[in-house]
Write a protein that holds these residues in place. Structure first.
Motif, mmCIF file in Angstrom:
data_model
loop_
_atom_site.group_PDB
_atom_site.id
_atom_site.type_symbol
_atom_site.label_atom_id
_atom_site.label_comp_id
_atom_site.label_asym_id
_atom_site.label_seq_id
_atom_site.Cartn_x
_atom_site.Cartn_y
_atom_site.Cartn_z
ATOM 1 N N TYR A 1 100.436 80.900 7.469
ATOM 2 C CA TYR A 1 99.598 79.740 7.278
ATOM 3 C C TYR A 1 98.247 80.522 7.099
ATOM 4 C CZ TYR A 1 96.527 75.660 7.182
ATOM 5 O OH TYR A 1 95.643 74.876 7.036
ATOM 6 N N HIS A 2 97.473 80.200 6.218
ATOM 7 C CA HIS A 2 96.026 80.633 5.948
ATOM 8 C C HIS A 2 94.996 79.738 5.598
ATOM 9 C CE1 HIS A 2 97.206 84.985 6.777
ATOM 10 N NE2 HIS A 2 98.311 84.597 6.008
ATOM 11 N N GLY A 3 95.441 78.392 5.332
ATOM 12 C CA GLY A 3 94.313 77.468 5.178
ATOM 13 C C GLY A 3 94.568 76.586 4.048
ATOM 14 N N VAL A 4 93.772 75.635 3.791
ATOM 15 C CA VAL A 4 93.863 74.483 2.960
ATOM 16 C C VAL A 4 93.645 74.338 1.555
ATOM 17 C CG1 VAL A 4 93.641 73.053 5.099
ATOM 18 C CG2 VAL A 4 91.524 73.440 3.577
ATOM 19 N N GLY B 1 87.304 82.277 11.625
ATOM 20 C CA GLY B 1 86.866 80.838 11.724
ATOM 21 C C GLY B 1 87.162 80.552 12.987
ATOM 22 N N LYS B 2 88.078 79.529 13.137
ATOM 23 C CA LYS B 2 88.311 78.890 14.397
ATOM 24 C C LYS B 2 87.685 79.334 15.681
ATOM 25 C CE LYS B 2 93.053 76.753 14.166
ATOM 26 N NZ LYS B 2 94.229 76.918 14.834
ATOM 27 N N PRO B 3 87.975 80.408 16.328
ATOM 28 C CA PRO B 3 87.365 80.726 17.710
ATOM 29 C C PRO B 3 85.925 81.180 17.456
ATOM 30 C CG PRO B 3 88.995 82.455 16.958
ATOM 31 C CD PRO B 3 88.882 81.551 16.000
ATOM 32 N N GLU C 1 91.948 87.141 10.708
ATOM 33 C CA GLU C 1 91.467 87.210 12.248
ATOM 34 C C GLU C 1 91.249 85.690 12.892
ATOM 35 O OE1 GLU C 1 91.803 89.696 14.275
ATOM 36 O OE2 GLU C 1 92.046 91.414 13.067
ATOM 37 N N VAL C 2 91.405 84.926 12.104
ATOM 38 C CA VAL C 2 91.280 83.233 12.822
ATOM 39 C C VAL C 2 92.078 83.160 14.050
ATOM 40 C CG1 VAL C 2 92.035 80.964 12.300
ATOM 41 C CG2 VAL C 2 91.029 82.509 10.419
ATOM 42 N N GLN C 3 93.311 83.659 13.996
ATOM 43 C CA GLN C 3 94.061 83.550 15.148
ATOM 44 C C GLN C 3 93.920 84.891 16.160
ATOM 45 O OE1 GLN C 3 96.172 81.356 16.147
ATOM 46 N NE2 GLN C 3 96.416 80.016 14.315
ATOM 47 N N SER C 4 93.895 86.058 15.513
ATOM 48 C CA SER C 4 94.246 87.202 16.367
ATOM 49 C C SER C 4 92.725 87.800 16.765
ATOM 50 C CB SER C 4 94.825 88.193 15.739
ATOM 51 O OG SER C 4 94.123 88.470 14.553
ATOM 52 N N ASN D 1 82.357 78.225 6.629
ATOM 53 C CA ASN D 1 82.427 77.155 7.531
ATOM 54 C C ASN D 1 83.777 77.029 8.058
ATOM 55 O OD1 ASN D 1 79.819 75.714 6.925
ATOM 56 N ND2 ASN D 1 80.839 75.754 4.945
ATOM 57 N N SER D 2 84.887 77.792 7.648
ATOM 58 C CA SER D 2 86.111 77.638 8.105
ATOM 59 C C SER D 2 87.008 78.816 7.773
ATOM 60 C CB SER D 2 86.838 76.473 7.611
ATOM 61 O OG SER D 2 86.925 76.660 6.094
ATOM 62 N N GLY D 3 88.188 78.931 8.434
ATOM 63 C CA GLY D 3 89.048 79.894 8.115
ATOM 64 C C GLY D 3 89.438 79.875 6.645
ATOM 65 N N SER D 4 89.816 78.654 6.243
ATOM 66 C CA SER D 4 90.190 78.567 4.893
ATOM 67 C C SER D 4 89.269 78.974 3.775
ATOM 68 C CB SER D 4 90.624 77.111 4.593
ATOM 69 O OG SER D 4 91.443 76.748 5.487
ATOM 70 N N GLU D 5 88.075 78.589 4.183
ATOM 71 C CA GLU D 5 86.911 79.083 3.142
ATOM 72 C C GLU D 5 86.609 80.670 3.107
ATOM 73 O OE1 GLU D 5 82.992 77.085 3.183
ATOM 74 O OE2 GLU D 5 84.046 75.566 4.209
ATOM 75 N N ALA D 6 86.949 81.142 4.404
ATOM 76 C CA ALA D 6 86.714 82.617 4.462
ATOM 77 C C ALA D 6 87.887 83.263 3.665
ATOM 78 C CB ALA D 6 86.652 83.217 5.936
ATOM 79 N N ASN D 7 89.086 82.699 3.870
ATOM 80 C CA ASN D 7 90.070 83.388 3.204
ATOM 81 C C ASN D 7 89.945 83.131 1.767
ATOM 82 O OD1 ASN D 7 91.376 84.515 5.363
ATOM 83 N ND2 ASN D 7 92.644 82.584 5.680
ATOM 84 N N ASP D 8 89.586 82.060 1.334
ATOM 85 C CA ASP D 8 89.462 81.674 -0.210
ATOM 86 C C ASP D 8 88.398 82.559 -0.770
ATOM 87 O OD1 ASP D 8 88.233 79.998 -2.447
ATOM 88 O OD2 ASP D 8 90.105 78.779 -1.863
HETATM 89 N N1 PMP Z 1 93.904 81.495 8.897
HETATM 90 C C1 PMP Z 1 94.827 81.252 10.036
HETATM 91 C C2 PMP Z 1 95.703 82.452 10.494
HETATM 92 C C3 PMP Z 1 95.009 80.210 10.693
HETATM 93 O O1 PMP Z 1 95.659 80.084 11.839
HETATM 94 C C4 PMP Z 1 94.288 79.005 10.152
HETATM 95 C C5 PMP Z 1 94.224 77.677 10.945
HETATM 96 N N2 PMP Z 1 95.109 77.329 11.850
HETATM 97 C C6 PMP Z 1 93.399 79.128 9.082
HETATM 98 C C7 PMP Z 1 93.392 80.528 8.518
HETATM 99 C C8 PMP Z 1 92.592 78.285 8.503
HETATM 100 O O2 PMP Z 1 91.368 77.875 9.083
HETATM 101 P P1 PMP Z 1 90.528 76.630 9.088
HETATM 102 O O3 PMP Z 1 91.540 75.412 9.479
HETATM 103 O O4 PMP Z 1 89.289 76.736 9.746
HETATM 104 O O5 PMP Z 1 90.194 76.176 7.502
#
Ligand code: PMP
Length: 771
Positions: free
Chosen positions: A479-482, A613-615, A585-588, A450-457
């Motif tokens: 920064y890669h997530g929470v 995630g994001k976009p 690739e959340v940003q790029s 559901n999110s970039g954080s989860e994907a990276n995790d």
């Molecule tokens: N990776 C990168 C490069 C990000 O910029 C972000 C959020 N700004 C995240 C991961 C985390 O994504 P999310 O907030 O959807 O968990």
């Protein structure tokens, strides 16, 4: 036109002889009531029919139109319970009986089972069914064309109700005043609104004496197409609702259920929902007005008209007692519009106070005072004070705020199905195929989160499982997530408190501020070599390298133009150490960098994981890990993985829609061309503004580094903060970025145009001048 026709009274024997000759009809004849026709039920061997001898003065065009409408409905919606037309033996729509020098049109219709509803009451379920039936009737007539209904002048036609205004004076005083008030509102509000409502040929007169019901208490038939007019579609519902309201019933419930049923087939437009109650009052008030007209013309009210007439004014008073505001809200709710407009805080101050009370004192928002945003469209955001801002910051609304193609895909899917990937769902399969199709070199296994954080995790977990190692590499100030695991990869979260013994931080390949400058040779290799001692440390401490996680846009580092070969050299080192490469690739991703769909392709590398995630969902939560099948299979050999919301139908529909828009609107190329144009404009400002130390970036990821002096490159952090606020005053939203907070981050939705770029550059120019 007031109906003054009385039914003809021909001897039954004449009709029977005609029926046999013209239609081949034989059977038992029973007379039926009729307002202006002489009607019989004929029960023969092959079933029952209704034989209608029409008045010779009834317009032939109107009768033909009825006959054609019934044939049209029979084809458009065969199961709709309305009579079927029986043609004559010579295949004519109407028969014609000559008697004593007059020519009577004849219509023969199939007999519908059921009893006339009359004064019987419908249950809430049956009212809902009735609403749905009305909507189906409207749909079945939608494509029917005939000139007659538009041309005829019927006293019952709501469009002509203002012609009845003089009759208000003939009503008892209080009724007359109420009627006059209703007509005045109609004249001023509803009639003008009706001009813009969808219109077509409608039945126009579905009431309890034109409705049949069966043993189950549901409406089993709708008869009498003698009042068809061309008018606003909503009139069928308004007229029926007016006539089905009953003083002994629950008016609110009747209204709600009928609208809900109608809505289930044909969603109401907002103007229709808002006009419904007024149109119901109009329908109700027409009966006493027409009665007054009739008496003035010496015509006696009879039959069911009398019972309607008796209850019309009391019904209007009952609606008034219940409260028009409340009932309109109810209709809106039934039509799925919010019963009241959402409660927007009137001012930003009020919104801030309310937020503090329920979301904590510390705001963590952009700008002081913060922006109170209420609407987004494309690259524009609108605040509660009506001011528009050019959004040069947000990458979540990747293809533009509230892109209608995406919002419609979300709404459509939400109306159809939304569940999880424990079922086989078409949307998740299609989205996974599309993502895999965009990711070359064997990355064909997609897992939804559901999110970039989860994907990276998840990618990190998979990498550790696959390599059997536990150490990782991240960029300094990344920064890669929470999540807890990913917080370790995110030193920018709290640089002073960052502590992760299993992670080493790579010095950013910053050719403006780093140890090696843009004009030096072999830059990529030299920056990559800085990873060697870190990898050695990880190996020495027993962690080894499970993965490196890198954002191809180097966004938090201030949007760096990484030197050629840098990323490949890092990936090679990681692979040699037995680790995997996670391309965040959340940003790029999704074309932001303009040179390719994925940012890592801009650097020419092939990752082991892509995380997004994001976009991806343009604001709808969508996240995914894309990897090689053997990596996923290995991970799943330890146990199942399942994310409740990950890959749900709506998320995938949003994701698919975003991919469609990027492809169909040529947005990757737009990011490339518009980004280059934007940086050209910004670079040109360097001549005038010494504060600009560097303009860099790729596609629509642009960084403008501000320094106090170009030689010493002292970061202009405080100036950047002030500039962002001045830019806000200019109506342009830009972010601050980098370890020293001195980089303007210009990262708009990728539908950004050259015109938008011009606005942004001009605003930066003016703001710098004011600084
Ligand atoms: N990776 C990168 C490069 C990000 O910029 C972000 C959020 N700004 C995240 C991961 C985390 O994504 P999310 O907030 O959807 O968990």
């Amino acid at each position: 036109m007031l109906n003054t026709l009385r039914p003809p009274r021909l001897p039954a024997s004449v009709l029977q002889a005609f029926a046999t000759a013209a239609y081949g009809l034989e059977g038992r004849w029973t007379p039926l009531e009729g307002e202006r026709d002489q009607n019989f039920r004929v029960e023969g061997g092959a079933g029952s029919v209704v034989f209608k001898l029409c008045h010779p003065e009834e317009g032939e065009d109107v009768l033909l139109c009825q006959a054609e409408a019934l044939e049209h409905i029979a084809l458009a919606d065969p199961s709709l319970p309305v009579p079927r037309l029986l043609r004559t033996r010579e295949r004519n729509l109407l028969g014609h009986l000559e008697h004593e020098g007059r020519r009577y049109p004849v219509m023969v219709l199939s007999w519908l089972e059921g009893r006339v509803l009359g004064e019987d009451r419908l249950t809430p379920e049956a009212l809902r069914d009735l609403g749905a039936l009305l909507a189906r009737l409207g749909l079945a007539l939608r494509g029917f064309v005939s000139g007659a209904p538009a041309a005829r002048s019927l006293v019952w036609d709501t469009r002509r109700v203002l012609g009845l205004a003089p009759q208000a004076a003939l009503l008892p005083e209080e009724d007359g005043a109420l009627a006059a008030e209703i007509l005045a509102r109609h004249r001023d509000v509803t009639a003008p609104a009706m001009r813009r409502m969808r219109s077509q040929i409608i039945h126009g007169d579905v009431h309890p004496y034109n409705a049949l019901h069966g043993r189950d208490g549901r409406v089993s038939g709708i008869i009498d197409f003698g009042d068809m007019v061309h008018g606003p579609l909503i009139l069928d519902l308004a007229n029926a609702a007016g006539d089905f309201l009953h003083p002994s019933g629950d008016a609110a419930e009747t209204l709600f259920e009928m609208v809900r049923g109608y809505q289930s087939v044909t969603p109401l437009e907002e103007a229709e929902a808002d006009a419904l109650l007024d149109l119901i009052e109009v329908r109700l008030v027409m009966t006493p007005l027409i009665d007054a007209l009739k008496s003035a013309n010496g015509i006696e009210a009879q039959g069911y008209f009398e019972s309607f007439n008796g209850r019309s004014m009391p019904m209007i008073r009952e609606l008034r007692r219940l409260g028009p505001g409340k009932l309109k809200g109810l209709v809106r709710r039934a039509a799925t519009f919010p019963s009241e407009p959402a409660r927007h805080a009137q001012t930003a101050e009020e919104a801030i106070a309310r937020r503090r009370r329920v979301m904590g004192e510390k705001l963590y928002v952009f700008y002081d005072p913060p922006l109170h945003i209420v609407r987004g469209e494309g690259v524009w955001l609108t605040a509660s004070d009506g001011r528009r801002y050019l959004d040069c910051y947000n990458n979540v609304p990747h293809v533009g705020h509230c892109h209608p193609y995406v919002t419609e895909a979300i709404a459509r899917q939400a109306r159809t199905l939304n569940t999880n990937t424990r079922y086989i769902t078409d949307q998740s399969i299609e989205y996974a195929e599309r993502l895999a199709g965009l990711s070359a070199e064997g990355l064909t296994a997609v897992v939804f989160v559901n999110s970039g954080s989860e994907a990276n995790d998840l990618a990190w977990r998979m990498a550790k499982a696959f390599t059997g190692k536990s150490g990782g590499l991240a960029m300094d100030f990344a920064y890669h997530g929470v999540s807890e695991a990913i917080d370790a990869f995110s030193p920018s979260n709290a640089p002073e408190h960052w502590h992760a013994p299993h992670i080493r931080l790579l010095p950013p390949p910053d050719t403006y501020r780093g140890p090696y400058g843009a004009d030096e040779l072999g830059l990529g290799a030299r920056y990559a070599a800085l990873a060697d001692p870190l990898i050695a440390e990880l190996e020495a401490t027993g962690h080894g390298v499970a993965a490196a996680m890198i954002d191809s846009a180097f966004m938090t580092n201030g949007i760096l133009d990484a030197p050629e070969g840098y990323l490949q050299a890092i990936v090679d080192r990681v692979h040699r150490a037995g680790g995997l490469f996670i391309a965040d690739e959340v940003q790029s991703g999704f074309g932001r960098m303009g040179t390719a769909f994925w940012g890592h392709r801009h650097h020419g590398v092939t990752p082991d994981f892509i995380t997004t995630g994001k976009p991806a969902g343009n604001g709808h939560p969508v996240g995914a890990v894309i990897t090689r099948p053997e990596i996923l299979a290995h991970f799943l050999s330890f146990g199942p993985f399942f994310s409740t919301f990950g890959g749900n139908n709506v998320a995938c529909a949003a994701g698919i829609a975003v991919l469609d828009v990027i492809r169909d609107e040529g947005l990757v190329e737009n990011a490339r061309a518009t980004g280059a144009y934007l940086r050209q404009g910004l670079s040109a400002l360097m001549v005038k503004h010494p504060l600009i130390g560097d303009v860099r970036g790729v596609g629509l990821a642009t960084g403008v580094e501000l320094v106090r002096d170009r030689k010493g490159k002292e970061p202009a952090g405080a100036e950047t903060t002030r500039l962002l606020s001045l830019l806000r005053d200019e109506g342009v939203l830009i972010g601050g970025e980098g370890k020293f907070g001195n980089v303007l981050k210009i990262r708009p939705p990728i539908v950004f145009t050259r015109g938008d770029a011009d606005i942004a550059v001009a605003a930066v120019d003016r703001a710098l001048a004011r600084l």
